[in-house]
Write a protein that holds these residues in place. Structure first.
Motif, PDB file in Angstrom:
ATOM      1  N   ASN A  93      54.807  48.561  44.977  1.00 27.63           N
ATOM      2  CA  ASN A  93      55.972  49.060  44.239  1.00 27.63           C
ATOM      3  C   ASN A  93      55.876  48.801  42.741  1.00 27.63           C
ATOM      4  OD1 ASN A  93      57.754  50.035  46.412  1.00 27.63           O
ATOM      5  ND2 ASN A  93      57.602  47.924  47.116  1.00 27.63           N
ATOM      6  N   LEU A  94      55.536  47.565  42.406  1.00 26.83           N
ATOM      7  CA  LEU A  94      55.490  47.221  40.989  1.00 26.83           C
ATOM      8  C   LEU A  94      54.366  47.965  40.275  1.00 26.83           C
ATOM      9  CD1 LEU A  94      56.623  45.587  38.675  1.00 26.83           C
ATOM     10  CD2 LEU A  94      55.146  43.680  39.350  1.00 26.83           C
ATOM     11  N   ALA A  97      55.411  51.462  39.766  1.00 28.72           N
ATOM     12  CA  ALA A  97      56.462  51.551  38.749  1.00 28.72           C
ATOM     13  C   ALA A  97      55.852  51.470  37.346  1.00 28.72           C
ATOM     14  CB  ALA A  97      57.492  50.439  38.935  1.00 28.72           C
ATOM     15  N   ASN A 100      54.021  54.622  36.429  1.00 30.37           N
ATOM     16  CA  ASN A 100      54.896  55.747  36.118  1.00 30.37           C
ATOM     17  C   ASN A 100      55.583  55.628  34.768  1.00 30.37           C
ATOM     18  OD1 ASN A 100      55.044  57.840  38.168  1.00 30.37           O
ATOM     19  ND2 ASN A 100      55.531  56.150  39.555  1.00 30.37           N
ATOM     20  N   TYR A 101      55.476  54.461  34.187  1.00 32.48           N
ATOM     21  CA  TYR A 101      56.214  54.220  32.949  1.00 32.48           C
ATOM     22  C   TYR A 101      55.517  54.896  31.780  1.00 32.48           C
ATOM     23  CZ  TYR A 101      59.125  51.730  29.632  1.00 32.48           C
ATOM     24  OH  TYR A 101      60.016  51.422  28.629  1.00 32.48           O
ATOM     25  N   LYS A 155      49.647  36.849  44.781  1.00 37.11           N
ATOM     26  CA  LYS A 155      48.874  35.763  44.183  1.00 37.11           C
ATOM     27  C   LYS A 155      47.620  35.418  44.964  1.00 37.11           C
ATOM     28  CE  LYS A 155      50.903  31.615  44.475  1.00 37.11           C
ATOM     29  NZ  LYS A 155      51.963  30.569  44.517  1.00 37.11           N
ATOM     30  N   PHE A 176      50.691  40.056  36.450  1.00 39.26           N
ATOM     31  CA  PHE A 176      52.000  39.963  37.091  1.00 39.26           C
ATOM     32  C   PHE A 176      51.945  39.117  38.361  1.00 39.26           C
ATOM     33  CE2 PHE A 176      54.717  43.045  34.836  1.00 39.26           C
ATOM     34  CZ  PHE A 176      53.779  43.616  34.001  1.00 39.26           C
ATOM     35  N   LEU A 194      57.662  37.084  36.694  1.00 34.05           N
ATOM     36  CA  LEU A 194      59.053  37.489  36.865  1.00 34.05           C
ATOM     37  C   LEU A 194      59.897  36.401  37.511  1.00 34.05           C
ATOM     38  CD1 LEU A 194      58.560  41.220  37.847  1.00 34.05           C
ATOM     39  CD2 LEU A 194      59.274  40.285  35.654  1.00 34.05           C
TER      40      LEU A 194
ATOM     41  N   ASN B  93      61.942  53.726  39.180  1.00 34.44           N
ATOM     42  CA  ASN B  93      60.772  53.056  39.763  1.00 34.44           C
ATOM     43  C   ASN B  93      60.835  51.547  39.647  1.00 34.44           C
ATOM     44  OD1 ASN B  93      59.046  55.319  40.570  1.00 34.44           O
ATOM     45  ND2 ASN B  93      59.165  55.840  38.400  1.00 34.44           N
ATOM     46  N   LEU B  94      61.150  51.075  38.456  1.00 33.69           N
ATOM     47  CA  LEU B  94      61.159  49.633  38.244  1.00 33.69           C
ATOM     48  C   LEU B  94      62.281  48.969  39.031  1.00 33.69           C
ATOM     49  CD1 LEU B  94      59.981  47.182  36.845  1.00 33.69           C
ATOM     50  CD2 LEU B  94      61.434  47.669  34.863  1.00 33.69           C
ATOM     51  N   ALA B  97      61.305  48.817  42.569  1.00 34.67           N
ATOM     52  CA  ALA B  97      60.240  47.834  42.782  1.00 34.67           C
ATOM     53  C   ALA B  97      60.828  46.421  42.830  1.00 34.67           C
ATOM     54  CB  ALA B  97      59.191  47.936  41.674  1.00 34.67           C
ATOM     55  N   ASN B 100      62.676  45.781  46.010  1.00 33.92           N
ATOM     56  CA  ASN B 100      61.823  45.583  47.185  1.00 33.92           C
ATOM     57  C   ASN B 100      61.116  44.240  47.199  1.00 33.92           C
ATOM     58  OD1 ASN B 100      61.723  47.829  49.073  1.00 33.92           O
ATOM     59  ND2 ASN B 100      61.254  49.050  47.262  1.00 33.92           N
ATOM     60  N   PHE B 104      62.296  37.065  45.731  1.00 29.41           N
ATOM     61  CA  PHE B 104      63.517  36.612  45.086  1.00 29.41           C
ATOM     62  C   PHE B 104      64.484  36.064  46.129  1.00 29.41           C
ATOM     63  CE2 PHE B 104      62.584  40.093  41.768  1.00 29.41           C
ATOM     64  CZ  PHE B 104      61.735  39.238  41.087  1.00 29.41           C
ATOM     65  N   TRP B 174      69.832  40.151  33.604  1.00 28.86           N
ATOM     66  CA  TRP B 174      68.363  40.106  33.522  1.00 28.86           C
ATOM     67  C   TRP B 174      67.964  41.461  32.953  1.00 28.86           C
ATOM     68  CZ3 TRP B 174      64.443  39.754  38.170  1.00 28.86           C
ATOM     69  CH2 TRP B 174      63.261  39.129  37.722  1.00 28.86           C
ATOM     70  N   PHE B 176      65.789  44.353  31.475  1.00 30.09           N
ATOM     71  CA  PHE B 176      64.486  45.007  31.345  1.00 30.09           C
ATOM     72  C   PHE B 176      64.529  46.186  30.384  1.00 30.09           C
ATOM     73  CE2 PHE B 176      61.770  43.076  34.654  1.00 30.09           C
ATOM     74  CZ  PHE B 176      62.717  42.290  35.299  1.00 30.09           C
ATOM     75  N   VAL B 192      63.214  40.714  29.654  1.00 26.28           N
ATOM     76  CA  VAL B 192      61.826  40.964  30.026  1.00 26.28           C
ATOM     77  C   VAL B 192      61.428  42.251  29.316  1.00 26.28           C
ATOM     78  CG1 VAL B 192      60.177  41.339  31.884  1.00 26.28           C
ATOM     79  CG2 VAL B 192      62.159  39.871  32.264  1.00 26.28           C
TER      80      VAL B 192
END
Lengths: 215, 215
Positions: A93-94, A97, A100-101, A155, A176, A194, B93-94, B97, B100, B104, B174, B176, B192
């Motif tokens: 997902n990240l 994302a 797509n930015y 990780k 990330f 994050l 998208n972000l 992401a 998902n 967290f 938070w 972004f 961020v």
DNA sequence: TAGATTGTTAATCGATTAACAATC
DNA sequence: TAGATTGTTAATCGATTAACAATC
């Protein structure tokens, strides 16, 4: 033209200067003094002059700074006058994302490829860029003149992928993954942790609540 | 139990301590000295002792620190012993992401809702959380005891949404969005700025290249 | 020229490191 | 008790702010 060592504290403020100067430029503002800029950015005029002077005398006594000129110069200092080809490793997902930015492209960062080890993701496309298997990593970097690798994998895999990356021509890793990477000097790492950021937020919530209780 | 003002430099290191201590705990390590921890983290033992002592004496002379105890205490300091309900504003998208991202939740941050102004996105689901229209924002925050709002919308809308947010019970944003938010004290903001981070990377690539040229 | 504002040096402030007495 | 290592005070280092001469 020897450049003295610039502290990362200064470097961290440059993108913000750049952003505000861009806005001023768009507003049609031609010149600005360190005083005024400081008020906008909530910094002292002195700090702004010091920061800018690390890189040269871009202002003029009695006048201030020419907005467009300073904007361009800071852009160059930040290396935004060159193109950077980058890949994203981790098409979750990240990763998607970030792929797509579009704004990164505006600054000269061009997405050339994406990689993942999950066969289910391979072949998918993000803005016409195909997700490739990890086996192709090294060849792809070489053949496509890749500068920057964005690491958006868990990780567990990040350390070993970083080890593969530093053996290539890659110049920088935008990390990330929630782990600290050990790389040789000559490879730049910028971490975006994050969860750390969220924990800081959480700390500050708690701290404020305790302050309130006390009074 | 008056707490003296802790510098954000110290706070920024806490999540990293927390992470390493968690790893040590998982490895089954029981105790650690500031010396050893410093070697792992690449910090001086002195700094680690100073940092920890901002919050109290969690160690023991001649022994060091109990890993599990210190881990738990830093967790509490970071506010990770409480649950935080959060919403994501901006289901692009972000936003999706982040929605998902399961880790967290593990730390007590629970996604309760998502919002977007795009009718095309409303009704979509991210992990069983439905995307709602912006009109429902304030009511939803009140009714669902929301602490934290994650802003993943373009900068154009961010300032006005932040203005709406600070009028609610929200404790933290938070952010972004690529813009600096002005909020009253009592609302915590953690930025961020991904482009800023990327620009720093770019700066360091360029700097290293210039250094090489010189020699 | 007078006024404004930079570039730069000096002073201050805060954060990091070193040192060591306290103590487990 | 001796050895180890913290908690804490003092010294150092670096970053920010203030001041002012240079100059447009």
């Amino acid at each position: 033209m020897e450049e003295k060592e610039i502290s990362q504290a200064v470097v961290s403020r440059l993108p913000r200067y750049f952003r505000y100067l861009g806005e001023l430029k768009d507003e049609g503002v031609e010149r600005i003094s360190s005083q005024e800029l400081g008020e906008r950015l909530n910094l002292t005029a002195s700090q702004i002059r010091q920061d800018i002077n690390c890189f040269g005398g871009f202002g003029q006594q009695g006048y201030g700074y020419n907005v467009e000129y300073l904007y361009d110069e800071i852009g160059k200092i930040l290396g935004l006058d060159r193109k950077h080809n980058f890949i994203i490793i981790g098409a979750g997902n990240l990763g998607r994302a970030l792929g797509n930015y579009m704004n990164f492209e505006r600054r000269g960062f061009i997405l050339r490829g994406m990689f993942d080890q999950d066969p289910g993701l391979i072949g998918r496309e993000v803005r016409e860029v195909r997700v490739r298997p990890m086996e192709e990593l090294e060849d792809f970097i070489r053949e496509n003149d890749i500068d920057i690798a964005v690491l958006t994998i868990p990780k567990a895999g990040a350390v070993s992928v970083a080890e593969r990356l530093v053996k290539t021509q890659i110049r920088a890793i935008w990390n990330f993954a929630h782990v600290d990477l050990n790389v040789p000097e000559g490879v730049q790492v910028e971490n975006v942790h994050l969860s750390d950021s969220l924990m800081k937020l959480s700390y500050n919530i708690r701290r404020y609540m305790k302050e309130q209780e006390e009074t």
